[in-house]
Design a protein around this motif. Structure first.
Motif, PDB file in Angstrom:
ATOM      1  N   SER A   1       0.646  -1.074  -0.434  1.00  0.00           N
ATOM      2  CA  SER A   1       0.116   0.027   0.099  1.00  0.00           C
ATOM      3  C   SER A   1       0.562   1.434   0.219  1.00  0.00           C
ATOM      4  N   THR A   2       2.128   1.359   0.820  1.00  0.00           N
ATOM      5  CA  THR A   2       3.033   2.268   0.881  1.00  0.00           C
ATOM      6  C   THR A   2       3.328   2.469  -0.385  1.00  0.00           C
ATOM      7  N   ARG A   3       4.005   1.627  -0.914  1.00  0.00           N
ATOM      8  CA  ARG A   3       4.775   1.134  -2.370  1.00  0.00           C
ATOM      9  C   ARG A   3       3.641   1.817  -3.456  1.00  0.00           C
ATOM     10  N   ILE A   4       2.836   2.331  -3.429  1.00  0.00           N
ATOM     11  CA  ILE A   4       1.833   2.425  -4.531  1.00  0.00           C
ATOM     12  C   ILE A   4       1.020   3.505  -3.840  1.00  0.00           C
ATOM     13  N   ARG A   5       1.394   4.146  -2.683  1.00  0.00           N
ATOM     14  CA  ARG A   5       0.520   5.197  -2.820  1.00  0.00           C
ATOM     15  C   ARG A   5       2.146   6.633  -3.018  1.00  0.00           C
ATOM     16  N   SER A   6       2.968   6.138  -2.570  1.00  0.00           N
ATOM     17  CA  SER A   6       3.994   6.376  -3.397  1.00  0.00           C
ATOM     18  C   SER A   6       4.161   6.952  -4.639  1.00  0.00           C
ATOM     19  N   ASP A   7       4.301   5.703  -5.572  1.00  0.00           N
ATOM     20  CA  ASP A   7       3.786   5.842  -6.839  1.00  0.00           C
ATOM     21  C   ASP A   7       2.674   6.673  -7.269  1.00  0.00           C
ATOM     22  N   ALA A   8       1.523   6.155  -6.682  1.00  0.00           N
ATOM     23  CA  ALA A   8       0.351   7.396  -7.328  1.00  0.00           C
ATOM     24  C   ALA A   8       0.934   9.190  -7.080  1.00  0.00           C
ATOM     25  N   ASP A   9       1.620   8.976  -5.933  1.00  0.00           N
ATOM     26  CA  ASP A   9       1.731  10.761  -5.545  1.00  0.00           C
ATOM     27  C   ASP A   9       3.070  11.097  -6.327  1.00  0.00           C
ATOM     28  N   ARG A  10       3.574  10.020  -6.782  1.00  0.00           N
ATOM     29  CA  ARG A  10       5.027  10.943  -7.886  1.00  0.00           C
ATOM     30  C   ARG A  10       4.491  11.498  -8.643  1.00  0.00           C
ATOM     31  N   GLN A  11       3.751  10.313  -9.062  1.00  0.00           N
ATOM     32  CA  GLN A  11       2.941  10.204 -10.827  1.00  0.00           C
ATOM     33  C   GLN A  11       1.883  11.735 -10.520  1.00  0.00           C
ATOM     34  N   LYS A  12       1.534  12.121  -9.643  1.00  0.00           N
ATOM     35  CA  LYS A  12       0.928  13.167  -9.267  1.00  0.00           C
ATOM     36  C   LYS A  12       1.591  14.007  -9.723  1.00  0.00           C
ATOM     37  N   ALA A  13       2.651  14.330  -8.730  1.00  0.00           N
ATOM     38  CA  ALA A  13       3.491  15.791  -9.032  1.00  0.00           C
ATOM     39  C   ALA A  13       3.670  15.906 -10.500  1.00  0.00           C
ATOM     40  N   ILE A  14       4.545  14.513 -11.871  1.00  0.00           N
ATOM     41  CA  ILE A  14       5.147  15.144 -12.428  1.00  0.00           C
ATOM     42  C   ILE A  14       3.172  15.152 -13.668  1.00  0.00           C
ATOM     43  N   ILE A  15       2.298  14.576 -13.638  1.00  0.00           N
ATOM     44  CA  ILE A  15       1.460  15.365 -13.950  1.00  0.00           C
ATOM     45  C   ILE A  15       1.048  16.499 -13.817  1.00  0.00           C
ATOM     46  N   LEU A  16       0.874  16.793 -12.716  1.00  0.00           N
ATOM     47  CA  LEU A  16       0.511  18.515 -12.401  1.00  0.00           C
ATOM     48  C   LEU A  16       2.061  19.762 -12.220  1.00  0.00           C
ATOM     49  N   ALA A  17       3.291  18.626 -12.615  1.00  0.00           N
ATOM     50  CA  ALA A  17       3.889  19.829 -12.997  1.00  0.00           C
ATOM     51  C   ALA A  17       4.408  19.476 -14.316  1.00  0.00           C
ATOM     52  N   ASP A  18       3.474  18.898 -15.318  1.00  0.00           N
ATOM     53  CA  ASP A  18       3.648  18.249 -17.107  1.00  0.00           C
ATOM     54  C   ASP A  18       2.463  19.512 -17.574  1.00  0.00           C
ATOM     55  N   ALA A  19       1.661  19.833 -16.630  1.00  0.00           N
ATOM     56  CA  ALA A  19       0.002  20.461 -17.066  1.00  0.00           C
ATOM     57  C   ALA A  19       0.403  21.553 -16.783  1.00  0.00           C
ATOM     58  N   ALA A  20       1.002  22.360 -15.642  1.00  0.00           N
ATOM     59  CA  ALA A  20       2.224  23.128 -15.266  1.00  0.00           C
ATOM     60  C   ALA A  20       2.906  24.385 -16.517  1.00  0.00           C
ATOM     61  N   ARG A  21       3.885  23.014 -16.146  1.00  0.00           N
ATOM     62  CA  ARG A  21       4.605  23.453 -17.483  1.00  0.00           C
ATOM     63  C   ARG A  21       3.760  23.879 -19.073  1.00  0.00           C
ATOM     64  N   ASP A  22       2.869  23.084 -19.609  1.00  0.00           N
ATOM     65  CA  ASP A  22       2.088  23.037 -20.400  1.00  0.00           C
ATOM     66  C   ASP A  22       1.430  24.498 -21.000  1.00  0.00           C
ATOM     67  N   SER A  23       0.778  24.291 -19.529  1.00  0.00           N
ATOM     68  CA  SER A  23      -0.328  25.584 -19.023  1.00  0.00           C
ATOM     69  C   SER A  23       1.222  26.822 -19.814  1.00  0.00           C
ATOM     70  N   GLN A  24       1.844  26.700 -19.114  1.00  0.00           N
ATOM     71  CA  GLN A  24       2.716  27.952 -19.214  1.00  0.00           C
ATOM     72  C   GLN A  24       2.617  28.637 -20.840  1.00  0.00           C
ATOM     73  N   ILE A  25       3.778  27.171 -21.039  1.00  0.00           N
ATOM     74  CA  ILE A  25       3.831  26.979 -23.082  1.00  0.00           C
ATOM     75  C   ILE A  25       2.471  27.411 -23.703  1.00  0.00           C
ATOM     76  N   ILE A  26       1.040  26.961 -23.504  1.00  0.00           N
ATOM     77  CA  ILE A  26      -0.196  27.665 -24.354  1.00  0.00           C
ATOM     78  C   ILE A  26      -0.110  29.189 -23.660  1.00  0.00           C
ATOM     79  N   ARG A  27      -0.189  29.286 -22.523  1.00  0.00           N
ATOM     80  CA  ARG A  27      -0.163  30.818 -22.082  1.00  0.00           C
ATOM     81  C   ARG A  27       0.625  31.869 -22.444  1.00  0.00           C
TER      82      ARG A  27
END
Length: 282
Positions: A202-228
C-alpha cells in the motif's frame, strides 16, 4: 379301572417328561455341546434333532455366525514417540466349540481375551511405524499383519479371527489442544505477515501515485505556461497587426478602454490638462 387309567396317565407323563429331557434341537445358526456332570463330551452337535441322557446331561449352545467385536478406544505410541488413540474392531467366529468352552467358556470371556490380544498386537505394530505411516501409507499392511498374528494366537482357543481393522485414529485431547494452539499461532503469524506485506505494498502504491501526481501536475503547469505564453504572443501579434493597419482607430479603441476603466458610476476626476484625455472627443 380308575387306578389303572391313573397309572397309565402317570406313566405317559413320565415318559413325556423323560422324552422332553432327552431331545434337543440345534438351529441353523448354532452349534452345541453336551455336558455330563459338568464335563463336556467329545461330540459337537450340528443343526438338527439330537438326543441326550435326561437330567445328567446339559446342552450348551454356541453362535455359529460371524461375530463383530468393537474394542474400546486405547492409546498407543508410534516409533517417533507420538501418542495416538486407536478405535478398532474385529470379526470372528467359533470354529471349535469344545476348545472354546474349555478355554473361555462364554462370549464375554472370549471378547475380553480377544480385546487383550488385539490391543497388544496393535500396540506392538504401531510402535514400529511413524504416525504418518500408521494413518496413511502403512495402514493396510499393519492391519494384515495384525490379523494374521491374532488369528494364530486365538486359534488355540477354538476361535477363527477373520479380520482386524482400525476404525478410527485420533490424537489424545491434550495433543489436539497443542496442535490447535500451534495451528492458531501459525495462522496468526501468517496473518501478520500478510498484513505487513499489504501495508508495504500500500505504501509503495501510494508513493508511486503521489510521484505520478506530481509529474502530471508539473507537466500540466509547464504545458499551461507554454500555451499561455503562445497565447500572449499571439495576442500581442494581433494587437500589433491591428495597430499597424489603423493607428488612429487603435488609439481610439485604447482610449475607450481607458475611459471605461477610469469612470465608474458617480466617479469624479480633476484634470490639469484635459486635452490629453479628451482629445478623441473633438
Amino acid at each position: 379301572m380308575n387306578k389303572k387309567v391313573s397309572s397309565l396317565a402317570l406313566i405317559a407323563l413320565l415318559a413325556l417328561a423323560l422324552l422332553s429331557q432327552s431331545i434337543f434341537t440345534v438351529n441353523q445358526m448354532e452349534t452345541a455341546i453336551v455336558l455330563q456332570l459338568g464335563e463336556p463330551l467329545d461330540d459337537v452337535y450340528k443343526p438338527g434333532l439330537h438326543f441326550k441322557l435326561p437330567f445328567i446331561q446339559k446342552v450348551i449352545y454356541f453362535d455359529a455366525r460371524v461375530l463383530d467385536y468393537e474394542a474400546s478406544s486405547r492409546e498407543a505410541f508410534t516409533v517417533d514417540k507420538k501418542a495416538i488413540v486407536l478405535d478398532n474392531y474385529a470379526r470372528w467366529r467359533i470354529t471349535d466349540p469344545l476348545q472354546f468352552y474349555r478355554t473361555m467358556r462364554t462370549l464375554v470371556g472370549a471378547q475380553a481375551r480377544l480385546d487383550d490380544v488385539v490391543y497388544s498386537q496393535l500396540r506392538a505394530m504401531v510402535g514400529a511405524y511413524t504416525l504418518s505411516e500408521v494413518v496413511s501409507t502403512q495402514r493396510a499392511a499393519i492391519m494384515t499383519e495384525v490379523t494374521e498374528k491374532v488369528k494364530g494366537i486365538m486359534k488355540g482357543f477354538g476361535v477363527e479371527v477373520l479380520d482386524v481393522r482400525i476404525k478410527r485414529t485420533d490424537l489424545p485431547a491434550e495433543n489436539l489442544r497443542a496442535i490447535f494452539d500451534r495451528m492458531r499461532a501459525e495462522r496468526e503469524r501468517q496473518a501478520k505477515q500478510y498484513r505487513s506485506e499489504g501495508e508495504e505494498e500500500s505504501t509503495r502504491i501510494r508513493s508511486d501515485a503521489d510521484r505520478q501526481k506530481a509529474i502530471i501536475l508539473a507537466d500540466a503547469a509547464r504545458d499551461s505556461q507554454i500555451i499561455r505564453g503562445d497565447a500572449d504572443a499571439r495576442a500581442a501579434q494581433i494587437y500589433a497587426d491591428a495597430y499597424n493597419k489603423n493607428k488612429d482607430f487603435y488609439a481610439f479603441q485604447r482610449w475607450l478602454e481607458a475611459m471605461r476603466t477610469s469612470f465608474n458610476e458617480n466617479s469624479k476626476m480633476v484634470l490639469s490638462s484635459p486635452e490629453a484625455l479628451l482629445k478623441h472627443l473633438k
